[in-house]
Structures are given as structure tokens and as C-alpha cells.
Design an enzyme around this catalytic site. Structure first.
Site, PDB file in Angstrom:
ATOM      1  N   GLY A 715     -66.710   8.022  32.072  1.00  0.00           N
ATOM      2  CA  GLY A 715     -65.325   7.685  32.622  1.00  0.00           C
ATOM      3  C   GLY A 715     -64.108   7.943  31.790  1.00  0.00           C
ATOM      4  O   GLY A 715     -63.198   7.563  32.277  1.00  0.00           O
ATOM      5  N   GLU A 751     -71.344   9.255  27.554  1.00  0.00           N
ATOM      6  CA  GLU A 751     -72.101  10.241  28.526  1.00  0.00           C
ATOM      7  C   GLU A 751     -70.734  10.913  29.389  1.00  0.00           C
ATOM      8  O   GLU A 751     -70.784  10.323  30.643  1.00  0.00           O
ATOM      9  CB  GLU A 751     -73.136   9.426  29.156  1.00  0.00           C
ATOM     10  CG  GLU A 751     -72.717   8.049  29.704  1.00  0.00           C
ATOM     11  CD  GLU A 751     -73.776   7.408  30.545  1.00  0.00           C
ATOM     12  OE1 GLU A 751     -74.978   7.739  30.094  1.00  0.00           O
ATOM     13  OE2 GLU A 751     -73.732   6.902  31.747  1.00  0.00           O
ATOM     14  N   PRO A 752     -70.019  11.439  28.967  1.00  0.00           N
ATOM     15  CA  PRO A 752     -68.720  12.002  29.667  1.00  0.00           C
ATOM     16  C   PRO A 752     -69.258  13.298  30.747  1.00  0.00           C
ATOM     17  O   PRO A 752     -70.214  13.952  30.404  1.00  0.00           O
ATOM     18  CB  PRO A 752     -67.910  12.634  28.688  1.00  0.00           C
ATOM     19  CG  PRO A 752     -68.673  12.802  27.546  1.00  0.00           C
ATOM     20  CD  PRO A 752     -69.813  11.998  27.447  1.00  0.00           C
ATOM     21  N   GLY A 753     -68.631  13.297  31.763  1.00  0.00           N
ATOM     22  CA  GLY A 753     -68.913  14.519  32.654  1.00  0.00           C
ATOM     23  C   GLY A 753     -67.628  15.092  32.999  1.00  0.00           C
ATOM     24  O   GLY A 753     -67.454  16.201  32.503  1.00  0.00           O
ATOM     25  N   ARG A 754     -66.837  14.621  33.727  1.00  0.00           N
ATOM     26  CA  ARG A 754     -65.637  15.083  34.328  1.00  0.00           C
ATOM     27  C   ARG A 754     -64.745  15.739  33.201  1.00  0.00           C
ATOM     28  O   ARG A 754     -64.169  16.569  32.959  1.00  0.00           O
ATOM     29  CB  ARG A 754     -64.930  13.890  35.072  1.00  0.00           C
ATOM     30  CG  ARG A 754     -63.558  14.530  35.820  1.00  0.00           C
ATOM     31  CD  ARG A 754     -63.152  13.675  36.676  1.00  0.00           C
ATOM     32  NE  ARG A 754     -61.687  13.782  36.911  1.00  0.00           N
ATOM     33  CZ  ARG A 754     -61.141  14.774  37.446  1.00  0.00           C
ATOM     34  NH1 ARG A 754     -61.965  15.780  37.866  1.00  0.00           N
ATOM     35  NH2 ARG A 754     -59.875  14.946  37.827  1.00  0.00           N
ATOM     36  N   ARG A 790     -63.045  16.045  46.692  1.00  0.00           N
ATOM     37  CA  ARG A 790     -62.347  14.937  45.816  1.00  0.00           C
ATOM     38  C   ARG A 790     -61.303  14.323  46.709  1.00  0.00           C
ATOM     39  O   ARG A 790     -60.883  12.982  46.832  1.00  0.00           O
ATOM     40  CB  ARG A 790     -62.280  15.266  44.675  1.00  0.00           C
ATOM     41  CG  ARG A 790     -63.347  15.394  43.700  1.00  0.00           C
ATOM     42  CD  ARG A 790     -62.990  15.916  42.246  1.00  0.00           C
ATOM     43  NE  ARG A 790     -62.702  14.499  41.544  1.00  0.00           N
ATOM     44  CZ  ARG A 790     -61.459  14.222  41.003  1.00  0.00           C
ATOM     45  NH1 ARG A 790     -60.411  14.975  41.173  1.00  0.00           N
ATOM     46  NH2 ARG A 790     -61.557  13.333  40.625  1.00  0.00           N
ATOM     47  N   TYR A 794     -61.629  10.650  47.361  1.00  0.00           N
ATOM     48  CA  TYR A 794     -61.055   9.640  46.528  1.00  0.00           C
ATOM     49  C   TYR A 794     -59.373   9.939  46.410  1.00  0.00           C
ATOM     50  O   TYR A 794     -58.948   9.293  45.446  1.00  0.00           O
ATOM     51  CB  TYR A 794     -61.433  10.187  45.057  1.00  0.00           C
ATOM     52  CG  TYR A 794     -62.857  10.180  44.651  1.00  0.00           C
ATOM     53  CD1 TYR A 794     -63.793   9.372  45.003  1.00  0.00           C
ATOM     54  CD2 TYR A 794     -63.446  11.320  43.867  1.00  0.00           C
ATOM     55  CE1 TYR A 794     -65.228   9.591  44.604  1.00  0.00           C
ATOM     56  CE2 TYR A 794     -64.643  11.606  43.546  1.00  0.00           C
ATOM     57  CZ  TYR A 794     -65.687  10.606  43.995  1.00  0.00           C
ATOM     58  OH  TYR A 794     -66.896  10.753  43.506  1.00  0.00           O
ATOM     59  N   CYS A 821     -63.149  21.104  60.652  1.00  0.00           N
ATOM     60  CA  CYS A 821     -62.732  20.187  61.795  1.00  0.00           C
ATOM     61  C   CYS A 821     -62.859  18.692  61.346  1.00  0.00           C
ATOM     62  O   CYS A 821     -63.743  17.874  61.948  1.00  0.00           O
ATOM     63  CB  CYS A 821     -63.660  20.500  63.024  1.00  0.00           C
ATOM     64  SG  CYS A 821     -63.143  22.143  63.643  1.00  0.00           S
ATOM     65  N   GLU A 822     -61.919  18.261  60.638  1.00  0.00           N
ATOM     66  CA  GLU A 822     -61.642  16.932  60.182  1.00  0.00           C
ATOM     67  C   GLU A 822     -60.153  16.814  59.971  1.00  0.00           C
ATOM     68  O   GLU A 822     -59.624  17.628  59.217  1.00  0.00           O
ATOM     69  CB  GLU A 822     -62.626  16.794  58.955  1.00  0.00           C
ATOM     70  CG  GLU A 822     -64.027  16.495  59.150  1.00  0.00           C
ATOM     71  CD  GLU A 822     -64.506  15.332  59.779  1.00  0.00           C
ATOM     72  OE1 GLU A 822     -63.720  14.191  59.800  1.00  0.00           O
ATOM     73  OE2 GLU A 822     -65.560  15.218  60.177  1.00  0.00           O
TER      74      GLU A 822
END
Ligand code: ADP
Ligand code: ASP
Ligand code: MG
Length: 869
Positions: A715, A751-754, A790, A794, A821-822
Site C-alpha cells: 500500500g 510487500e509493496p507492488g505499485r 486504472r 479507480y 466502445c464505453e
């Protein structure tokens, strides 16, 4: 005098320049005032200077005004006032003490006056008036000595207050209203006397000739009145901040300077609590069509905030959030209110009778709740109990105080409601006493306990920017943040790697588009910054963020272990890193099928359980196994609701009240719980978060027998918008050190990711088409939400630039959209870009995490390919 910018027949225009307390309190400040006045004179303008009392002096006079029978307190304050002015005299070296001796003597007489004990209002007004009388007297002498002859004017000869219907005696004397309007006679008379004057803010006279005050902070109002009467070219309010900000900058460093406002919006921001401008100063100026500028005495080169009549800006937007403290709520409850003819009339008659003006009103079938604003009322306990006694005759009364009214200001507030879900969620967690939406559609107000306001405002400000309700990127409305202004002169932060790699990136985009480009050096740099925090015993890379083989290899070399959430991730990782010990893989699935647990356990991977079901139903798998437990600490955190992974409504973790049962099931199955884990969400920029997670897990772990490691999750946030502050790693190190010292028996895991990969990746795309519909401009690109989800998922904000035109000035506000097409296929809304042409290369920054990893073939469009630099 240089009058070259005027035609011969035109009379010289006036400017009114007002200086607040801090702007008149030292000699360098007065030198500034002299410079500013002289600059206007050189431009051929006539100048009226309005000054406040030296800073703090009105508060000292208030001590005298409220001293009652405590003569000692009054004399103490008097001595301090003398000392301040004598020191100022010495500093200015412009005049002798005799100049203000008469005013000192007047103060002495007033302190000795019997009116002091009763605090008679007339007497109080005379006491307060002395602050401005003294400062203007010193100022006139100083300016004269500086070669700028400036005549001293008694404001009370020209500003005449008019009593209002039902006005209380208190506000008639101490918070009076001057109905100022353009007055050619006054202008002529003053022009006949000279071209430079200095006068007092804050004071006026009533029709009987008695001294009255314009309310605390009322020097701004004096400037407004004089500006209107003289039909000035401009009124300048010189203060200690460079303008009106989107929030009080001393409380919210991220607050943005408001470059320009129309009268109504500025009025609303001032009325709802922005102390920088007195709410009553704008009315006369609006009616007379005189613009007002707020400027910083210490940084006169900054443009400040310009307030004038401007055509309203097309897109509604929140301009500011302000707070008023000291608000009192009166809740009145009756049975069958609406059936009772005349109930409201009775209730409001009581307020009128006590001279109290009502601000906000909320009503329900049997209840009316109103707020009293202290700046408009003398809200003391005597008045309140007298009011309550009167009201008690017609209803049940409850007084709720002290409260704070927190207000969002912006034109078209009702059409912004869909952007306020985050703000509403914050209030949802609190006890909100009253909500009110103004009928002019300019504000939305929430009344809460006063103690909540200071914490709440910075959080709400950040949420407003994040939700694009406060469109901080729109340079036509917003200037720099307070933080940026304070940091001016400090070295700029290093430029993003992709700026230096522009040529290489343009080549890559020419070969193929859209495509993700990764910079491994950035990944390694982030990894080393984390590893440098010695207190973390083991770092895992959460590879769901980006499982590109080159990134996995680089992080392995940097000493990272790995966290996987699916068996496929475990298998892919082991195929890429065949020598990796299975023990260095942490498998933390959620609602995965039984088979995945079987395979992972057999492979010797560490497995985290986050539900009772596997233990209840597959206990036979766990005999003699070491397992980890993911706990839900009851709350989620993060930059968006969809990234919060804690709390009852999130599907992750075993809730605290089920931990006991989990332990019993584990014992029964013959498994040992060796690790506790919690991960509350993503995008957290406040280091304290992990302290609290560690402390909660560690105190829980003490009741277990075999816990070896505590995993406080990931996080770690990455600032996205230009003004967001990065996570302070040194602070993170400090808080983790502290908790480690308290619980040295556990290994600390994260445990970072981003954090490791977001900034290492960019998405390159090319402009396909441009379009204008109504006043909305679209720039279409060949990468859509199927490449980068994203923003749609988000509401994530990614910096977007035109890489071909990096040095061109922004031309227009555009919506950057993809070919899917959204309607949600919007990569960036309300961005200012240079004019884009078909084929231009667009770069979307911070796309290294959850970009390619979440891509799909929706619409059968191939998502962006990936390449490592
Ligand atoms: P002066 O003494 O010059 O009249 P004030 O203290 O009355 O100055 O007003 C300036 C102060 O207003 C600033 O120092 C700041 O703390 C406060 N303030 C509150 N809200 C705002 C806002 N939205 N924008 C700018 N300043 C604000
Ligand atoms: N001196 C007065 C006060 O402190 C008025 C002003 O400064 O605007 O309230
Ligand atoms: Mg002020």
C-alpha cells in the site's frame, strides 16, 4: 509625477491600498508600504492607504475591553501596548513620542474610566479604535520622513455606519455596517486636499457621531468602503499570504492559490470562513464595479488573487473549502411542527428579540435546527440562556456547541454532487449535525463538532482534488500551492526519467503503438530506497502489479522475495526464476479453489489463509504445516474505495472476532500459525499507517505461541498529482524502528507492488482523431481502457503529456479518450495540452503498475505491448 498613461482631461484615478496587522508591524514592512505607494504615485494614481493596528494590538485592547473589575489585567495590557508602540517609534526613527502621546493619554483615561467595569459598548469601541489610530499616526510620520508626504485622515469623518433593523446594540457598536457607495462629492473634496492619504481601518462613526467598529478583521471593510466611495481603479489588500487560497494555507499546505474569482464566489469563500478577506468588504465594491486584489506584502512580485466581475467559467468546480469555528447550533423539537400554524414565526421572533441572526437552517417534520455565526452575533451564555428560556415556551430546545461549519464553495455545486462521494464518505463516518445547500447553488455546508475540523479539512481538500471536483490542474483558475510557493528557491525535484529519454521514446512509438515502456533503473532505484530501511527484515514484491520477467529478475537481484495471489503467478515466477527458493514465495490468495492450495503447499511455498473455510473443509491438507493468517483489522485505507481491502464490506481477511475460531481450527488440523498479516489498502502516503498496523498485529501476536513474522502489507503510495507529497521514507523508517523496538521478537515483512514499478513505466499512444462537441474538446488516442484500466476503475489520475510537443504551451482543455466502445474510456479528463494533431505521441506517466497487468482484449482490440528500455 509621471502621468503619461492618462489623457489630459481625465482626473487621476484612485487606488486604495490596505495593509493588515503583520504588514505594518516592522520597519521593513513600512518601507514596503512606502515602495508600493510610491509605485502607484509614479503611475499617476492618487493613493489612500488604510492600515490595521500593529499585529496583536487589537487583541491586547480586547483584554482591556473585557477586563471588568480586573484592573491589573487592564494595566498589564496597557503597558504592553505602550511598549509595542515605543519600540515601533524607535525602529521607524521618523518622529518623536509626542506624535502619539495624546493617544497614549487617551488610552490611560479609558482604562481609568468607570465604563471599564461594566464594559459599556460605547466605551469598548473607543478603546478598540486606538489601535488603528496609533498605527496610522506612526505611519503618516514615517511616510513623510521617507519623502512621501501623506496626509492623515480620520476615517470616522467619512465612514458613517447605519443601524440596521433589529440589529443588536452589540453589533450596532462593535460590528456596524457602512452603506458605502460612489460619492463624487467626497472624491472631489479629497482630491482638492491632496493625492496621498493614510487612514484607519476598522473604525467609523454612527449617525450620532459616536465611534463604532466594523467587526474583527474589519479593516478590509474600510478599504472596500473607501474604494467604492472613490470609485477607485482598484482596491489592494496587502497581507501575509499571496492571495485567497482553496483552503487556509496554514492548515492545508497543498491549498492552491485562486488566481481569479468573481465577486460572488469570493464573497462566499470569505463568508464561510476564509479570514483573509472580511466578508463585508466586497459588497460595496461589487455594487460600484471596483476590482479587488489580494497580495502578499513580503512577495509583492506575485500576482495574487484578482476579484472582479467575470463571465462564469463553463465547467462547475469546487473552488475552496473553508471552516468557521465557534458555531452554535440550536435544535428545536416540537410535536407536529407543520400542523402548528405560526410555529416558525414564534421561533424566529425569539431570535429577533435577542438580536441574534440565524445563518444555516435545517428542518425535519418535527425539528428545526439553526446555526448562529459568532462573527454576526454576541453568542455568550447569557444571551443563549435567555433565548433558550424564551424558546422553551414553544418547543424543546437543545444547544449544540462548539461546532464547526465546513463549507465547499463553487459555482454550480449541485451539478458536482457525483464527484463528492469521497467527501460524503468522510462525513458519513462522523456525526454530522446539519447539512445545508445554499439556494444560490454556491455552497454545501456540513456542521460537525468543532474538534473535528482541523483534521478533516486537509483530508477533504486532498479528496476534492483527487475526485476532480477541485480541478487543481486548471491553470486558468488555480495558481501554485502554498507548499510550492514556500519551497520557491529550493532545488526542483528531479525530472522524471522519461523526459530525458524523450527521443528514444518517440522512436519506440514510431515503431509500434500503443506500447508500455519500462525503465529498470527506476525499479532498482526504488528497490534500493526500500532496502535501505534496515528495520524491514524481508521485502516481498507483490507481482500482481507487473509480472514482466525483466522486472522480476531485477527485483530478485535486488534481494526481494515475492508475493503471489494466484497459482499461475507462482508458476510463472518459478519458471522465470528457477533457482528461487520456494520459501521466498508468499502465496496470499483470496477465494482460490482448493487445488491451488494443494499445489502451493506441495511446492513448499508459504501460504497465507484469509478465511475459515479452508481450515474447516480441507483441514487434512494442513497437518504439520506452517501457515500464515491474514487478519482484517476492521478498516480499509486507500486512494479509492475500490482499493480498500479492510472492513466488513471488503472480501479479504479473517475478522478479529473470528481469529479465535481460526486458531482452534488450525490447532485441530495440526497446523502451526507462524505469521500474521494485514493489508488495508493501497495508495497510502502517510507513514504512520504502518506503525498502527504493526502495533495491532504485534499485540495480537503476543497471544499466539509460534508467530515468527508480522507482515504489515503493502500500500506504499506513489504521488500522482503534481502537488501530492511522496511517502516520506525516512519517516516510515522511523516509525517502523519504533515498533520493532517494542516487539523485537518478530520479523517485520512488507510487500509493496505499485511503489516499485509505477513510476518505472509509461504508456505511449498516438493521437487518432480530435473532435469538438459543444464546448468539450476530445483528443482520441490508440490506447484505451483495455490497455490502462486504472482511470476507469479507480478514477486514477495519470499525468498526460504530448511527447511531440513537450515544450509547447497548453492550448486548450481536453478530454483524452481511447477507442473502446464505453463512455468510461477516458484516460484523462480536463487536461490542458498543446493543440494535438493526428499521429502525435501521447505519453501517460506512472503506468508501470496495474497497467499491462490489467489489460484485456475487450472489443477484440489488442492492448498495448510491453518493452523494456
Ligand atoms: P491581515 O492581518 O493582513 O488582515 P489576516 O490574518 O486577517 O491578515 O488574514 C490573513 C490570514 O488568513 C492568512 O495568514 C491565513 O492564515 C488566513 N486564511 C484563512 N483562510 C484562508 C484562505 N482560504 N486563503 C488565504 N488565507 C486564508
Ligand atoms: N485590527 C482589527 C482586528 O484585529 C481590524 C483588522 O485588523 O482588520 O480585528
Ligand atoms: Mg484581516
Amino acid at each position: 509625477m509621471n502621468v503619461s498613461n492618462r489623457t489630459g482631461a481625465e482626473p487621476a484615478p484612485w487606488v486604495v491600498i490596505k495593509f493588515g496587522g503583520t504588514s505594518v508591524s516592522t520597519r521593513p514592512r513600512w518601507e514596503n508600504i512606502a515602495r508600493i505607494a510610491a509605485a502607484h504615485r509614479v503611475q499617476g494614481r492618487k493613493v489612500l492607504i488604510v492600515v490595521s493596528a500593529l499585529s496583536g494590538v487589537t487583541d491586547l485592547l480586547k483584554r482591556i475591553a473585557e477586563s471588568g473589575s480586573d484592573e491589573l489585567a487592564a494595566r498589564g495590557a496597557q503597558a504592553e501596548i505602550l511598549r509595542r508602540h515605543e519600540a515601533m517609534l524607535g525602529e521607524l526613527q521618523a518622529t518623536s513620542r509626542e506624535t502619539i502621546d495624546a493617544l497614549f493619554a487617551q488610552l490611560d483615561r479609558l482604562v481609568a474610566d468607570p465604563g471599564r467595569v461594566s464594559g459599556a459598548l460605547e466605551w469598548q469601541a473607543q478603546v478598540f479604535a486606538l489601535g488603528e489610530l496609533m498605527s496610522s499616526t506612526l505611519g503618516a510620520a514615517f511616510l513623510g520622513a521617507q519623502g512621501l508626504p501623506t496626509q492623515w485622515l480620520d476615517a470616522r469623518e467619512h465612514l458613517v455606519a447605519q443601524p440596521l433593523a433589529n440589529q443588536s446594540a452589540w453589533s450596532r457598536m462593535l460590528s456596524a455596517t457602512v452603506p458605502a457607495a460612489p460619492d463624487a462629492g467626497f472624491e472631489r473634496a479629497l482630491a482638492a486636499r491632496g493625492e496621498a492619504f493614510i487612514t484607519q481601518g476598522f473604525i467609523a462613526r454612527d449617525p450620532e457621531g459616536r465611534t463604532v467598529l466594523l467587526g474583527r478583521g474589519g479593516s478590509d471593510t474600510s478599504a472596500g468602503c473607501f474604494g467604492a466611495m472613490l470609485r477607485a481603479q482598484c482596491v489592494e489588500i496587502w497581507t501575509d499570504v499571496p492571495g485567497m487560497f482553496s483552503a487556509n494555507p496554514r492548515l492545508v499546505p497543498g491549498a492552491r492559490l485562486l488566481a481569479q474569482l468573481d465577486y460572488q464566489e469570493a464573497q462566499e469563500i470569505a463568508t464561510t470562513g476564509a479570514k483573509v478577506l472580511h466578508p463585508r468588504s466586497l459588497g460595496p465594491l461589487r455594487r460600484a464595479g471596483v476590482p479587488l486584489v489580494i497580495k502578499d506584502t513580503n512577495r509583492p512580485q506575485l500576482a495574487g488573487t484578482l476579484i472582479r466581475a467575470v463571465a462564469s467559467d463553463a465547467a462547475p468546480c469546487v473552488k475552496a473549502i473553508s471552516a468557521r469555528k465557534g458555531v452554535t447550533l440550536i435544535s428545536m423539537e416540537t410535536v407536529g411542527m407543520w400542523q402548528q400554524v405560526g410555529f416558525l414565526a414564534d421561533v424566529f421572533a425569539a431570535f429577533k428579540h435577542h438580536g441574534l441572526s440565524v445563518d444555516l437552517i435545517g428542518s425535519a417534520e418535527t425539528n428545526v435546527t439553526v446555526s448562529l455565526d459568532p462573527s454576526e452575533n454576541l453568542v455568550n451564555s447569557d444571551v443563549l440562556s435567555a433565548l433558550a428560556a424564551d424558546l422553551a415556551k414553544v418547543c424543546r430546545v437543545k444547544v449544540i456547541a462548539p461546532c464547526a461549519a465546513i463549507t465547499l464553495v463553487g459555482r454550480g455545486m449541485r451539478s458536482l454532487l457525483h464527484r463528492l462521494s469521497g467527501v460524503l464518505a468522510e462525513f458519513g463516518a462522523l456525526d454530522v449535525h446539519l447539512i445545508s445547500q445554499s439556494s444560490n447553488n454556491l455552497n454545501l455546508t456540513f456542521v460537525v463538532d468543532e474538534s473535528l475540523a482541523d483534521d478533516l479539512i486537509p483530508r477533504l481538500h486532498a479528496l476534492l482534488i483527487r475526485a476532480d471536483a477541485l480541478r487543481a490542474e486548471d491553470g486558468a483558475i488555480f495558481g501554485p500551492s502554498w507548499r510550492e510557493l514556500e519551497a520557491a528557491g529550493a532545488p526542483p525535484p528531479p525530472a522524471a526519467w522519461w523526459r530525458e529519454q524523450r527521443a528514444a521514446l518517440l522512436d519506440l512509438a514510431a515503431q509500434q503503438s500503443p506500447r508500455y515502456v519500462y525503465d529498470l533503473a527506476t525499479v532498482r532505484e526504488k528497490a534500493r530506497a526500500l532496502r535501505a530501511l534496515g528495520c524491514v527484515d524481508r521485502w516481498h514484491y507483490a507481482l500482481k502489479a507487473n509480472a514482466h520477467p525483466a522486472i522480476l529478475r531485477a527485483l530478485h537481484e535486488e534481494g526481494f522475495a515475492f508475493e503471489c495471489v494466484s497459482l499461475a503467478e507462482v508458476e510463472a515466477l518459478r519458471a522465470i526464476l528457477p533457482t528461487l527458493a520456494p520459501e521466498r514465495i508468499l502465496f496470499t490468495p483470496n477465494f482460490a479453489p482448493r487445488g491451488e492450495y494443494v499445489a502451493a503447499l506441495e511446492a513448499g511455498v508459504r501460504v497465507t489463509f484469509d478465511a475459515l473455510h479452508p481450515l474447516r473443509h480441507w483441514g487434512e491438507l494442513l497437518r504439520d504445516r506452517e501457515i500464515h493468517l491474514r487478519v482484517d483489522l476492521g478498516v480499509g485505507r486507500g486512494h479509492h474505495d475500490k482499493v480498500k481491502t479492510g472492513g466488513a464490506t471488503s472480501k479479504f481477511g479473517v475478522s478479529l472476532d473470528e481469529v479465535e475460531e481460526f486458531r482452534a481450527l488450525a490447532r485441530h488440523a495440526g497446523a502451526r500459525i507462524v505469521g500474521l498479516h494485514a493489508h488495508l489498502g493501497s495508495g497510502i502516503l502517510d507513514a504512520d499507517h504502518w506503525r498502527s498496523v504493526y502495533a495491532q498485529l504485534a499485540s495480537l501476536a503476543e497471544s499466539f505461541t509460534h508467530i515468527e513474522s508480522i507482515d504489515v502489507g503493502g500500500g506504499l503510495g506513489v504521488p500522482a498529482r503534481p502537488d501530492e507529497q511522496p511517502l516520506n521514507l525516512a519517516a516510515l523508517g522511523r516509525v517502523l524502528d519504533e515498533v520493532k523496538q517494542a516487539y523485537p521478537q518478530f520479523a517485520l515483512w512488507m510487500e509493496p507492488g505499485r511503489f516499485l514499478v509505477a513510476e518505472a513505466g509509461v504508456l505511449l499512444a498516438r493521437v487518432t482523431q480530435t473532435k469538438r462537441k459543444g464546448h468539450v474538446h476530445y483528443v482520441g488516442i490508440d490506447a484505451g481502457m483495455n490497455s490502462l484500466l486504472r482511470p476507469a476503475l479507480y478514477d486514477a489520475w495519470h499525468e498526460i503529456v504530448n511527447l511531440d510537443r513537450l515544450d509547447e504551451a497548453p492550448a486548450q482543455m481536453v478530454q483524452v479518450v481511447g477507442p473502446i466502445c464505453e463512455s468510461g474510456d477516458v484516460l484523462g479528463s480536463n487536461r490542458r495540452l498543446p493543440e494535438c494533431r493526428e499521429g502525435d505521441v501521447i505519453l501517460i506517466a506512472q503506468a508501470g503498475a496495474y497497467g499491462a497487468a490489467m489489460a484485456s482484449r475487450y472489443n477484440l482490440r489488442e492492448p498495448a505491448s510491453e518493452i523494456v528500455l
